[in-house]
Scaffold this active site. Structure first.
Site, PDB file in Angstrom:
ATOM      1  N   CYS A  48     -14.835  -0.774  -8.600  1.00  0.00           N
ATOM      2  CA  CYS A  48     -15.791   0.141  -8.613  1.00  0.00           C
ATOM      3  C   CYS A  48     -15.637   1.145  -9.341  1.00  0.00           C
ATOM      4  CB  CYS A  48     -16.077   0.438  -7.117  1.00  0.00           C
ATOM      5  SG  CYS A  48     -16.523  -1.181  -6.219  1.00  0.00           S
ATOM      6  N   MET A  49     -16.669   2.270  -9.454  1.00  0.00           N
ATOM      7  CA  MET A  49     -16.661   3.407 -10.088  1.00  0.00           C
ATOM      8  C   MET A  49     -15.309   4.274  -9.471  1.00  0.00           C
ATOM      9  SD  MET A  49     -19.380   6.525 -10.701  1.00  0.00           S
ATOM     10  CE  MET A  49     -20.572   5.482 -11.525  1.00  0.00           C
ATOM     11  N   ASP A  50     -15.266   4.375  -8.156  1.00  0.00           N
ATOM     12  CA  ASP A  50     -14.175   5.116  -7.393  1.00  0.00           C
ATOM     13  C   ASP A  50     -13.251   4.328  -6.663  1.00  0.00           C
ATOM     14  OD1 ASP A  50     -16.072   7.333  -8.311  1.00  0.00           O
ATOM     15  OD2 ASP A  50     -17.300   6.445  -6.703  1.00  0.00           O
ATOM     16  N   ARG A  69       5.439  11.783 -37.459  1.00  0.00           N
ATOM     17  CA  ARG A  69       4.541  11.979 -36.495  1.00  0.00           C
ATOM     18  C   ARG A  69       4.354  10.980 -35.164  1.00  0.00           C
ATOM     19  NH1 ARG A  69       1.228  11.242 -41.272  1.00  0.00           N
ATOM     20  NH2 ARG A  69       0.074   9.319 -40.341  1.00  0.00           N
ATOM     21  N   LYS A  97      -2.671  14.583 -29.065  1.00  0.00           N
ATOM     22  CA  LYS A  97      -4.067  14.299 -29.354  1.00  0.00           C
ATOM     23  C   LYS A  97      -4.363  13.525 -27.776  1.00  0.00           C
ATOM     24  CE  LYS A  97      -4.139  10.450 -32.333  1.00  0.00           C
ATOM     25  NZ  LYS A  97      -4.710   9.596 -32.625  1.00  0.00           N
ATOM     26  N   ARG A 100     -10.090   4.442 -43.764  1.00  0.00           N
ATOM     27  CA  ARG A 100     -10.669   5.492 -42.849  1.00  0.00           C
ATOM     28  C   ARG A 100     -10.725   6.945 -43.388  1.00  0.00           C
ATOM     29  NH1 ARG A 100      -7.569   5.854 -36.781  1.00  0.00           N
ATOM     30  NH2 ARG A 100      -6.372   7.503 -38.006  1.00  0.00           N
ATOM     31  N   HIS A 134      -1.811   7.494 -43.606  1.00  0.00           N
ATOM     32  CA  HIS A 134      -1.760   6.953 -42.287  1.00  0.00           C
ATOM     33  C   HIS A 134      -1.578   5.646 -42.667  1.00  0.00           C
ATOM     34  CE1 HIS A 134      -1.631   6.743 -38.138  1.00  0.00           C
ATOM     35  NE2 HIS A 134      -2.757   6.342 -37.781  1.00  0.00           N
ATOM     36  N   TYR A 140     -19.173  -5.274  -5.430  1.00  0.00           N
ATOM     37  CA  TYR A 140     -20.601  -5.605  -5.973  1.00  0.00           C
ATOM     38  C   TYR A 140     -20.632  -7.197  -6.481  1.00  0.00           C
ATOM     39  CZ  TYR A 140     -21.160  -0.619  -6.157  1.00  0.00           C
ATOM     40  OH  TYR A 140     -21.335   0.880  -5.711  1.00  0.00           O
TER      41      TYR A 140
END
Ligand code: PLP
Length: 385
Positions: A315-317, A224, A41, A139, A168, A268
């Site tokens: 930063c973002m990038d 698992r 997953k 859960r 689980h 920033y």
């Protein structure tokens, strides 16, 4: 000649030999009759679900699990014909797609069963399902009482067929084993009830990575593993863990170098103020790639086999690295954010420690913008305790 880093300045390398090695280490914990359902997953914990699942299938794995319907469909579209279990909760509207792609649902409450049974009547054979009993994770899953009241339901014999019974474990990597033992006790008593109701269930499964190592009683007929396949564990230090090799490395490339004077600021909000003339390397990776903003000021990277700190806010990038204390560095030089360079290494568990999280989150977080490059040759120096 064009190097890989010129084409892909930021990329993850997936070492399939390490994946195979970790699988063999897991197998060493199991009896020969215990089967493995590989957890792929969350894009195989960031490693690329399609390639990882195919690599594991080549190693003989016949069972896979994903969290969601769309993850299962993507694996089918990529040609994976093995059993694929969908661990997460499903909605009634998803039943037609589930059957169309021959995905095996985990049933965690009864609401979906009538719709599923109706759809399954058009199938040539009873449709396999796994039932989940809630034993303490708080859960998904039937309570023991709910499950008990279901066991006589004829639809569980035809048109459905209980292929698996699972629970689980909430604390298999905790310091105290008492809660896990309690969960396993409830699971065993449910199993006994199922037997008394004349049900023979081929796959009984409770064990994630930690439980595979720590609770042989939890193995039953299927385990698992997720995290251990990818080369990590979260067991307490008191437990002797198998030797594992991290599968994923994360690299970027210096795209710009600049010198700033004392008093100059970076990124920033100008939170970094240079205390001395400072040489800065800019790397094209940021929080949009899963390199968390919380790593600002906490993280380091490897350049020329040495650690260099992140300065300023992520930063973002992009991130900025202080390379003042390194020897001459050049634009185009490869930087390791997760992995080994020379004698130094930074693995995902260390990155996780820096920001008070777990290696799962670091690996799963590596975003789709980061290309994955698959390597098959063994790299022995990457042994990881
Ligand atoms: C139901 C279930 N089983 C197994 C696993 C694999 O756990 P691990 O990665 O700790 O081996 C997970 C992962 O979260 C899970 O949700």
């Amino acid at each position: 000649m064009t190097s890989i880093s010129t084409l892909l300045p930021t990329y993850a390398t997936i070492d399939l030999a390490a994946l195979a090695y970790n699988l063999s280490q897991i197998k060493r914990c199991l009896s020969p009759t215990c089967d493995i359902m590989a957890i792929v997953k969350a894009n195989a914990y960031g490693h690329g679900a399609v390639e990882t699942a195919h690599a594991l299938a080549r190693q003989g794995i016949k069972r896979f699990a994903v969290a969601s319907l769309d993850e299962g469909i993507a694996l089918r579209h990529a040609g994976l014909s093995a059993s694929i279990v969908v661990l997460g909760a499903l909605l009634e509207d998803q039943v037609p797609d589930l059957l169309a792609h021959q995905l095996t649902p985990v049933i965690s409450d009864g609401h979906i069963l009538p719709t599923l049974a109706k759809a399954a009547r058009s199938q040539p054979a009873p449709y396999p399902i796994h039932l989940k009993v809630e034993t303490g994770m708080g859960r998904l899953g039937f309570s023991p009482e709910e499950l008990l009241s279901l066991l006589d339901d004829p639809i569980l014999r035809n048109p459905l067929q209980i292929e698996g019974l699972m629970t689980h474990l909430a604390d298999a990597d905790g310091t105290d084993s008492a809660f896990t033992e309690r969960q396993l006790g409830i699971f065993r008593s449910m199993l006994e009830q199922a037997r008394q109701h004349g049900l023979t269930i081929p796959f009984l499964h409770t064990a994630n990575s930690a439980a595979i190592v720590r609770f042989p009683d939890a193995h039953f007929s299927l385990v698992r593993p997720g995290l251990m396949l990818y080369g990590y564990h979260t067991l307490p230090p008191s437990i002797s863990a198998p030797n594992l090799k991290p599968v994923l490395s994360l690299q970027s490339t210096i795209v710009q170098l600049r010198s700033i004077p004392s008093g100059g600021t970076v990124s920033y909000n100008r939170t970094f103020v240079a205390q001395r003339p400072t040489r800065i390397a800019v790397l094209p990776i940021g929080y949009a790639d899963g390199y968390s903003r919380r790593l600002s000021y906490r993280g380091s990277v490897l350049i020329q086999g040495r650690r260099a700190p992140i300065i300023g806010l992520v930063c973002m990038d992009m991130i900025m690295i202080d390379v003042t204390d390194l020897g001459p560095v050049r634009v185009g030089e490869i930087v390791t954010l997760i992995g080994q360079q020379g004698g130094e290494s930074i693995w995902a568990d260390e990155v996780a420690d820096w920001i008070d999280t777990i290696p799962y989150e670091i690996l799963c977080g590596i975003g789709p913008r980061v290309p994955r490059i698959y390597e098959t040759a063994a790299r022995d120096e990457r042994d990881h305790e």
